[in-house]
Scaffold this motif. Structure first.
Motif, PDB file in Angstrom:
ATOM      1  N   MET A   1       0.846  -1.202   0.000  1.00  0.00           N
ATOM      2  CA  MET A   1       0.000   0.000   0.000  1.00  0.00           C
ATOM      3  C   MET A   1       0.883   1.255   0.000  1.00  0.00           C
ATOM      4  N   LYS A   2       0.465   2.242  -0.822  1.00  0.00           N
ATOM      5  CA  LYS A   2       1.291   3.445  -0.935  1.00  0.00           C
ATOM      6  C   LYS A   2       0.808   4.532   0.016  1.00  0.00           C
ATOM      7  N   ILE A   3       1.763   5.106   0.743  1.00  0.00           N
ATOM      8  CA  ILE A   3       1.441   6.172   1.687  1.00  0.00           C
ATOM      9  C   ILE A   3       2.215   7.434   1.318  1.00  0.00           C
ATOM     10  N   LEU A   4       1.534   8.559   1.362  1.00  0.00           N
ATOM     11  CA  LEU A   4       2.197   9.838   1.133  1.00  0.00           C
ATOM     12  C   LEU A   4       2.324  10.562   2.474  1.00  0.00           C
ATOM     13  N   VAL A   5       3.570  10.892   2.804  1.00  0.00           N
ATOM     14  CA  VAL A   5       3.834  11.620   4.042  1.00  0.00           C
ATOM     15  C   VAL A   5       4.085  13.085   3.687  1.00  0.00           C
ATOM     16  N   VAL A   6       3.315  13.976   4.292  1.00  0.00           N
ATOM     17  CA  VAL A   6       3.474  15.405   3.987  1.00  0.00           C
ATOM     18  C   VAL A   6       3.907  16.105   5.273  1.00  0.00           C
ATOM     19  N   GLU A   7       5.153  16.496   5.297  1.00  0.00           N
ATOM     20  CA  GLU A   7       5.720  17.073   6.525  1.00  0.00           C
ATOM     21  C   GLU A   7       6.908  17.938   6.133  1.00  0.00           C
ATOM     22  N   ASP A   8       6.916  19.183   6.581  1.00  0.00           N
ATOM     23  CA  ASP A   8       7.991  20.087   6.171  1.00  0.00           C
ATOM     24  C   ASP A   8       9.238  19.931   7.036  1.00  0.00           C
ATOM     25  N   GLU A   9       9.050  19.419   8.223  1.00  0.00           N
ATOM     26  CA  GLU A   9      10.189  19.320   9.128  1.00  0.00           C
ATOM     27  C   GLU A   9      10.871  17.970   8.886  1.00  0.00           C
ATOM     28  N   ARG A  10      12.178  18.047   8.555  1.00  0.00           N
ATOM     29  CA  ARG A  10      12.842  16.860   8.002  1.00  0.00           C
ATOM     30  C   ARG A  10      13.020  15.710   8.993  1.00  0.00           C
ATOM     31  N   VAL A  11      13.263  16.064  10.262  1.00  0.00           N
ATOM     32  CA  VAL A  11      13.486  15.002  11.243  1.00  0.00           C
ATOM     33  C   VAL A  11      12.197  14.180  11.418  1.00  0.00           C
ATOM     34  N   SER A  12      11.096  14.909  11.580  1.00  0.00           N
ATOM     35  CA  SER A  12       9.814  14.215  11.745  1.00  0.00           C
ATOM     36  C   SER A  12       9.467  13.423  10.492  1.00  0.00           C
ATOM     37  N   GLN A  13       9.783  14.025   9.337  1.00  0.00           N
ATOM     38  CA  GLN A  13       9.485  13.362   8.065  1.00  0.00           C
ATOM     39  C   GLN A  13      10.231  12.037   7.956  1.00  0.00           C
ATOM     40  N   LEU A  14      11.515  12.093   8.287  1.00  0.00           N
ATOM     41  CA  LEU A  14      12.331  10.888   8.185  1.00  0.00           C
ATOM     42  C   LEU A  14      11.835   9.807   9.150  1.00  0.00           C
ATOM     43  N   LYS A  15      11.470  10.278  10.349  1.00  0.00           N
ATOM     44  CA  LYS A  15      11.002   9.314  11.346  1.00  0.00           C
ATOM     45  C   LYS A  15       9.730   8.594  10.858  1.00  0.00           C
ATOM     46  N   LEU A  16       8.809   9.398  10.359  1.00  0.00           N
ATOM     47  CA  LEU A  16       7.567   8.824   9.817  1.00  0.00           C
ATOM     48  C   LEU A  16       7.865   7.818   8.714  1.00  0.00           C
ATOM     49  N   LYS A  17       8.732   8.262   7.810  1.00  0.00           N
ATOM     50  CA  LYS A  17       9.044   7.450   6.644  1.00  0.00           C
ATOM     51  C   LYS A  17       9.627   6.094   7.046  1.00  0.00           C
ATOM     52  N   ARG A  18      10.621   6.145   7.956  1.00  0.00           N
ATOM     53  CA  ARG A  18      11.275   4.902   8.366  1.00  0.00           C
ATOM     54  C   ARG A  18      10.319   3.956   9.083  1.00  0.00           C
ATOM     55  N   VAL A  19       9.550   4.520  10.006  1.00  0.00           N
ATOM     56  CA  VAL A  19       8.631   3.663  10.770  1.00  0.00           C
ATOM     57  C   VAL A  19       7.658   2.965   9.822  1.00  0.00           C
ATOM     58  N   LEU A  20       7.151   3.727   8.847  1.00  0.00           N
ATOM     59  CA  LEU A  20       6.187   3.144   7.911  1.00  0.00           C
ATOM     60  C   LEU A  20       6.852   2.135   6.977  1.00  0.00           C
ATOM     61  N   GLN A  21       8.057   2.487   6.535  1.00  0.00           N
ATOM     62  CA  GLN A  21       8.778   1.563   5.654  1.00  0.00           C
ATOM     63  C   GLN A  21       9.046   0.239   6.361  1.00  0.00           C
ATOM     64  N   LYS A  22       9.410   0.358   7.629  1.00  0.00           N
ATOM     65  CA  LYS A  22       9.674  -0.874   8.390  1.00  0.00           C
ATOM     66  C   LYS A  22       8.431  -1.743   8.509  1.00  0.00           C
ATOM     67  N   SER A  23       7.256  -1.108   8.437  1.00  0.00           N
ATOM     68  CA  SER A  23       6.008  -1.883   8.505  1.00  0.00           C
ATOM     69  C   SER A  23       5.598  -2.387   7.122  1.00  0.00           C
ATOM     70  N   GLY A  24       6.439  -2.111   6.131  1.00  0.00           N
ATOM     71  CA  GLY A  24       6.195  -2.675   4.805  1.00  0.00           C
ATOM     72  C   GLY A  24       5.438  -1.782   3.843  1.00  0.00           C
ATOM     73  N   TYR A  25       5.259  -0.521   4.195  1.00  0.00           N
ATOM     74  CA  TYR A  25       4.550   0.371   3.287  1.00  0.00           C
ATOM     75  C   TYR A  25       5.524   1.034   2.324  1.00  0.00           C
ATOM     76  N   GLU A  26       4.955   1.413   1.168  1.00  0.00           N
ATOM     77  CA  GLU A  26       5.748   2.140   0.182  1.00  0.00           C
ATOM     78  C   GLU A  26       5.509   3.626   0.457  1.00  0.00           C
ATOM     79  N   VAL A  27       6.572   4.336   0.846  1.00  0.00           N
ATOM     80  CA  VAL A  27       6.366   5.707   1.330  1.00  0.00           C
ATOM     81  C   VAL A  27       6.982   6.747   0.401  1.00  0.00           C
ATOM     82  N   THR A  28       6.215   7.783   0.110  1.00  0.00           N
ATOM     83  CA  THR A  28       6.721   8.931  -0.631  1.00  0.00           C
ATOM     84  C   THR A  28       6.586  10.147   0.293  1.00  0.00           C
TER      85      THR A  28
END
Lengths: 392, 120
Positions: free
Chosen positions: A1-28
């Motif tokens: 499943m594809k998830i779009l993360v919209v976040e301007d702050e890079r640290v939070s963005q990266l954290k979101l991205k990694r956590v979701l990727q680890k759960s197997g989602y395709e993250v943009t």
């Protein structure tokens, strides 16, 4: 499943991205609402997780933009809020957000929120699939039903028959037909089952099978006899009584129908007919004057006490009769006015000089104009007959 | 001052599922970004641009929030509120306070990183 993360702050963005990727989602990732919309043009995302306060286009505007887009696939939106923004929750919900996650959040919490979004998306998809299949079935059913309507003109020289049918959005409850019962007799009927949709359509199709010139086990109109001409035409009143007996409403079946059934003797030009709760035949002589041949009676199925009396009318050359469903009289304009008998009478009188075909066509055009964009709430059917030949 | 005086270590590790590699990445990004945001706040104050102060402080608050550093988070929030209210009269002092908190966070994160490097 594809998830779009919209976040301007890079640290939070990266954290979101990694956590979701680890759960197997395709993250943009996108840095603001505008970038997010661009990304959504190129890719379908089932879930969008967006921050609230961002440069360019903020989370709220993004949610509104996503909801304004009428894409058939639902996008599940989770908004991230900091605790101070909880008051904005209502605004977010109203804009169309599905869920909220307040910062700071634990990865486990993020995952369960995303999973519940995933569940909703997959339920939605199942519904869409089932819905599409049902729509296809209904379309095929409507086609079958349409195929039961008259498909050719009569070849009798002294009779012209015309008809039009316009179903409402659902399956129709109207059905009509005409046919020769024998060399000297034309039968015609028009019936309207209460309500519409599948149940109404099933009954109307069943009825069309019974109201057929073929002699078989189900036919009501004609039966075999042992003496010449070896068949008997069921008188219209008896047809009505039979129908009423067979289709009496009970707790399992609350449907009833109105019908006009008539047989026209081509030697005598006498039309013998019954009406069961149906709007009266519009009868028009050569002068153009229209009379509604009303006959108070119960619809078929209402009560076993119903009485159906035959009426007869002698048709003269150039006389016309119109059978129609109540979808015409009860057509509603945007001001909630009903079309009604007076308008129909006026219209028929106006189109007396037109051909029968044109006069029938005019009725549908007029109803269409009258209802404007409101559309047809009910089926609209017209079956018209004109006796040909010179007036004597 | 220990790491735990500055940030809630347990909470932090729980939030990232004890993913040290991720922690490392987050710290790297943070170290790159936070001076820019502090600078943004500084510029905002210099030009009496309350909106700019508000946005930069909000972003910094979000960034530092990821490390469960409450004092720094609060210091950034104070500036965000000042910017939001259009009242920058206390801005300089608030920024000085935030900067000192950020230094603490930075050194705490650095010790956390070297601890992890040794233990992992």
């Amino acid at each position: 499943m594809k998830i779009l993360v919209v976040e301007d702050e890079r640290v939070s963005q990266l954290k979101l991205k990694r956590v979701l990727q680890k759960s197997g989602y395709e993250v943009t990732c996108a840095n603001d609402g505008r970038q997010a919309l661009k990304a959504m043009e190129k890719n379908d995302f089932s879930i969008v997780i967006t921050d609230w306060m961002m440069p360019e286009m903020d989370g709220l505007e993004l949610v509104r933009a996503i909801r304004a887009d009428k894409s058939p696939d639902y996008t599940y939106i989770i908004m991230l809020t900091s605790k101070a923004e909880t008051a904005d929750l209502v605004a977010g919900m109203e804009a169309g957000a599905d869920d909220f996650l307040s910062k700071p959040y634990k990865s486990a919490e993020l995952r369960v929120r995303v999973r519940s979004g995933e569940r909703l998306i997959s339920l939605n998809q199942t519904l869409a699939t089932v819905n599409a299949r049902m729509r296809k079935d209904l379309e095929s059913a409507a086609l079958i039903q349409k195929s039961l309507l008259p498909n050719k003109k009569t070849h009798r020289q002294n009779v012209e028959i015309e008809w039009r049918f316009r179903p409402c959005d659902e399956l129709a409850g109207d059905i009509f037909n005409f046919f020769e019962l024998d060399e000297d007799t034309i039968a015609l009927y028009l019936l309207d089952v209460s309500g519409h949709g599948v149940a109404a359509a099933l009954l109307s199709v069943t009825l069309s099978r019974m109201l057929s010139p073929v002699i078989d086990d189900t036919s009501l109109l004609k039966s075999k006899t042992s003496i010449a001409p070896y068949y008997r035409l069921t008188p219209p009143a008896e047809v009505a009584r039979q129908l009423n007996k067979r289709f009496l409403i009970d707790e399992n079946n609350e449907q009833f129908f109105t019908i006009i059934y008539g047989i026209l003797n081509l030697k005598t030009n006498v039309l013998t007919y019954i009406s069961a709760g149906h709007p009266g035949i519009a009868y028009q002589n050569h002068s153009g004057k229209v009379d509604f041949l009303e006959m108070p009676s119960m619809p078929v199925g209402f009560t076993d006490q119903a009485v159906y009396e035959e009426q007869q009318i002698l048709l003269k050359p150039s006389d016309r009769i119109y059978l129609y469903s109540d979808g015409i009289l009860e057509a509603r304009n945007p001001d909630e006015e009903l079309y009604g008998k007076d308008r129909l009478q006026h219209l028929l009188e106006k189109s007396r000089k037109a051909s029968l075909t044109d006069s029938v066509e005019t009725i549908l055009t007029e109803i269409s104009d009258f209802t404007k964009d409101a559309g047809f709430e009910d089926d609209v059917s017209v079956l018209a007959l004109e006796l040909k030949g010179s007036e004597s | 001052m220990t790491v735990s005086d500055v940030l809630d270590r347990e909470e932090l590790m729980q939030r990232i599922d004890d993913d040290l590699e991720l922690l490392h990445e987050l710290i790297e990004l943070f170290v790159e970004d936070y001076p820019l945001l502090l600078n943004d706040i500084n510029e905002g104050l210099a030009h009496s641009d309350a909106q700019r102060v508000k946005i930069a402080a909000h972003t910094l608050k979000g960034a530092v929030g990821n490390f469960c550093a409450q004092a720094a988070f609060d210091a950034a929030f104070v500036l965000e509120v000042s910017g939001n209210n259009g009242d920058l009269s206390q801005g300089r002092e608030q920024l000085l306070h935030l900067e000192s908190e950020m230094e603490k966070v930075l050194s705490a994160l650095q010790s956390l990183q070297s601890e992890c490097a040794n233990s992992c």
